[in-house]
Design a protein around this motif. Structure first.
Motif, PDB file in Angstrom:
ATOM      1  N   VAL A   2       0.875  -1.190  -0.230  1.00  0.00           N
ATOM      2  CA  VAL A   2      -0.124   0.212   0.320  1.00  0.00           C
ATOM      3  C   VAL A   2       0.944   1.550  -0.183  1.00  0.00           C
ATOM      4  N   ARG A   3       0.523   2.266  -1.003  1.00  0.00           N
ATOM      5  CA  ARG A   3       0.979   3.343  -0.880  1.00  0.00           C
ATOM      6  C   ARG A   3       0.788   4.264   0.639  1.00  0.00           C
ATOM      7  N   THR A   4       1.523   4.856   1.038  1.00  0.00           N
ATOM      8  CA  THR A   4       1.113   6.410   2.386  1.00  0.00           C
ATOM      9  C   THR A   4       1.780   7.510   2.099  1.00  0.00           C
ATOM     10  N   ALA A   5       1.841   8.193   2.922  1.00  0.00           N
ATOM     11  CA  ALA A   5       2.559   9.271   2.941  1.00  0.00           C
ATOM     12  C   ALA A   5       4.286   9.189   2.838  1.00  0.00           C
ATOM     13  N   ASP A   6       4.621   7.973   3.746  1.00  0.00           N
ATOM     14  CA  ASP A   6       6.309   7.955   4.284  1.00  0.00           C
ATOM     15  C   ASP A   6       6.543   7.046   2.913  1.00  0.00           C
ATOM     16  N   GLY A   7       6.002   6.720   1.456  1.00  0.00           N
ATOM     17  CA  GLY A   7       6.193   5.938   0.758  1.00  0.00           C
ATOM     18  C   GLY A   7       5.564   4.070   0.896  1.00  0.00           C
ATOM     19  N   PRO A   8       5.851   3.295  -0.011  1.00  0.00           N
ATOM     20  CA  PRO A   8       4.753   1.882   0.192  1.00  0.00           C
ATOM     21  C   PRO A   8       5.609   1.218   0.910  1.00  0.00           C
ATOM     22  N   ARG A   9       4.739   0.638   1.954  1.00  0.00           N
ATOM     23  CA  ARG A   9       4.254  -0.172   3.078  1.00  0.00           C
ATOM     24  C   ARG A   9       3.835  -1.904   2.810  1.00  0.00           C
ATOM     25  N   GLN A  10       4.121  -3.073   3.120  1.00  0.00           N
ATOM     26  CA  GLN A  10       3.306  -4.012   3.246  1.00  0.00           C
ATOM     27  C   GLN A  10       1.948  -3.777   4.788  1.00  0.00           C
ATOM     28  N   ARG A  11       1.378  -4.363   3.831  1.00  0.00           N
ATOM     29  CA  ARG A  11       0.120  -4.747   4.972  1.00  0.00           C
ATOM     30  C   ARG A  11      -0.043  -6.142   5.147  1.00  0.00           C
ATOM     31  N   THR A  12      -0.430  -6.678   5.878  1.00  0.00           N
ATOM     32  CA  THR A  12      -0.609  -8.085   6.535  1.00  0.00           C
ATOM     33  C   THR A  12      -2.376  -8.464   6.187  1.00  0.00           C
ATOM     34  N   LEU A  13      -2.562  -9.175   5.059  1.00  0.00           N
ATOM     35  CA  LEU A  13      -3.926  -9.491   5.511  1.00  0.00           C
ATOM     36  C   LEU A  13      -4.111 -10.577   5.977  1.00  0.00           C
ATOM     37  N   CYS A  14      -3.229 -11.451   6.134  1.00  0.00           N
ATOM     38  CA  CYS A  14      -4.136 -13.050   6.253  1.00  0.00           C
ATOM     39  C   CYS A  14      -2.602 -13.935   7.032  1.00  0.00           C
ATOM     40  N   TYR A  15      -1.962 -14.124   7.966  1.00  0.00           N
ATOM     41  CA  TYR A  15      -1.240 -14.777   8.625  1.00  0.00           C
ATOM     42  C   TYR A  15      -1.548 -16.054   7.891  1.00  0.00           C
ATOM     43  N   LEU A  16      -0.552 -17.029   7.257  1.00  0.00           N
ATOM     44  CA  LEU A  16      -0.589 -18.123   7.041  1.00  0.00           C
ATOM     45  C   LEU A  16       0.097 -19.304   8.112  1.00  0.00           C
ATOM     46  N   GLY A  17       1.368 -19.018   8.448  1.00  0.00           N
ATOM     47  CA  GLY A  17       1.785 -19.935   9.378  1.00  0.00           C
ATOM     48  C   GLY A  17       2.931 -20.717   8.836  1.00  0.00           C
ATOM     49  N   GLU A  18       3.352 -21.958   8.972  1.00  0.00           N
ATOM     50  CA  GLU A  18       4.358 -23.307   8.363  1.00  0.00           C
ATOM     51  C   GLU A  18       2.946 -23.668   6.839  1.00  0.00           C
ATOM     52  N   LEU A  19       3.846 -23.794   5.815  1.00  0.00           N
ATOM     53  CA  LEU A  19       3.165 -24.382   5.145  1.00  0.00           C
ATOM     54  C   LEU A  19       4.158 -25.541   3.876  1.00  0.00           C
ATOM     55  N   ASN A  20       3.406 -26.271   3.754  1.00  0.00           N
ATOM     56  CA  ASN A  20       4.272 -27.497   2.826  1.00  0.00           C
ATOM     57  C   ASN A  20       4.293 -26.845   1.447  1.00  0.00           C
ATOM     58  N   SER A  21       5.194 -27.546   1.149  1.00  0.00           N
ATOM     59  CA  SER A  21       4.919 -27.036  -1.006  1.00  0.00           C
ATOM     60  C   SER A  21       3.452 -26.894  -1.526  1.00  0.00           C
ATOM     61  N   SER A  22       2.274 -28.142  -1.208  1.00  0.00           N
ATOM     62  CA  SER A  22       1.805 -28.127  -1.929  1.00  0.00           C
ATOM     63  C   SER A  22       0.838 -26.971  -1.722  1.00  0.00           C
ATOM     64  N   ALA A  23       0.999 -26.751   0.123  1.00  0.00           N
ATOM     65  CA  ALA A  23       0.207 -25.659   0.186  1.00  0.00           C
ATOM     66  C   ALA A  23       0.445 -24.284   0.543  1.00  0.00           C
ATOM     67  N   GLN A  24       1.427 -23.916   0.006  1.00  0.00           N
ATOM     68  CA  GLN A  24       2.515 -22.824  -0.538  1.00  0.00           C
ATOM     69  C   GLN A  24       1.967 -22.921  -2.594  1.00  0.00           C
ATOM     70  N   ALA A  25       2.200 -23.583  -3.264  1.00  0.00           N
ATOM     71  CA  ALA A  25       1.713 -23.951  -4.350  1.00  0.00           C
ATOM     72  C   ALA A  25       0.183 -23.388  -4.370  1.00  0.00           C
ATOM     73  N   ARG A  26      -0.923 -23.610  -3.709  1.00  0.00           N
ATOM     74  CA  ARG A  26      -1.898 -23.714  -3.979  1.00  0.00           C
ATOM     75  C   ARG A  26      -2.692 -22.372  -3.824  1.00  0.00           C
ATOM     76  N   TRP A  27      -1.625 -21.191  -2.848  1.00  0.00           N
ATOM     77  CA  TRP A  27      -1.324 -20.112  -1.792  1.00  0.00           C
ATOM     78  C   TRP A  27      -1.290 -18.907  -3.279  1.00  0.00           C
TER      79      TRP A  27
END
Length: 67
Positions: free
Chosen positions: A27-52
Motif C-alpha cells: 500500500v502507498r502511504t505518505a512515507d512511501g510503500p508499506r506492506q500490510r498483512t492480510l492474513c497470517y498463514l503459518g508454516e506451509l508445505n510445498s503443496s499448500a504454498q503452491a495453492r496460495w
C-alpha cells in the motif's frame, strides 16, 4: 488493492529453521510503500504454498480485468 504476494518469515526454533508465511499487499502511504498483512498463514508445505501462490495469481488477474 495494491500488489499482493506471499511473504516468508524465517525463524530458528529448537535449532531448526522454520519458514512462516503471510499474505500481504503493498500500500502507498505518505512515507512511501508499506506492506500490510492480510492474513497470517503459518508454516506451509510445498503443496499448500503452491495453492496460495495460485490464489494470489487469480486475484492479480481479477484486478487487471477490473482496472
Amino acid at each position: 488493492m495494491g500488489a499482493m504476494f506471499l511473504w516468508a518469515h524465517e525463524r530458528r526454533k529448537d535449532g531448526k529453521e522454520h519458514t512462516y508465511w503471510s499474505l500481504v499487499e503493498t500500500v502507498r502511504t505518505a512515507d512511501g510503500p508499506r506492506q500490510r498483512t492480510l492474513c497470517y498463514l503459518g508454516e506451509l508445505n510445498s503443496s499448500a504454498q503452491a495453492r496460495w501462490l495460485k490464489t494470489v495469481e487469480v486475484f492479480k488477474e481479477q484486478g487487471k480485468a477490473n482496472s
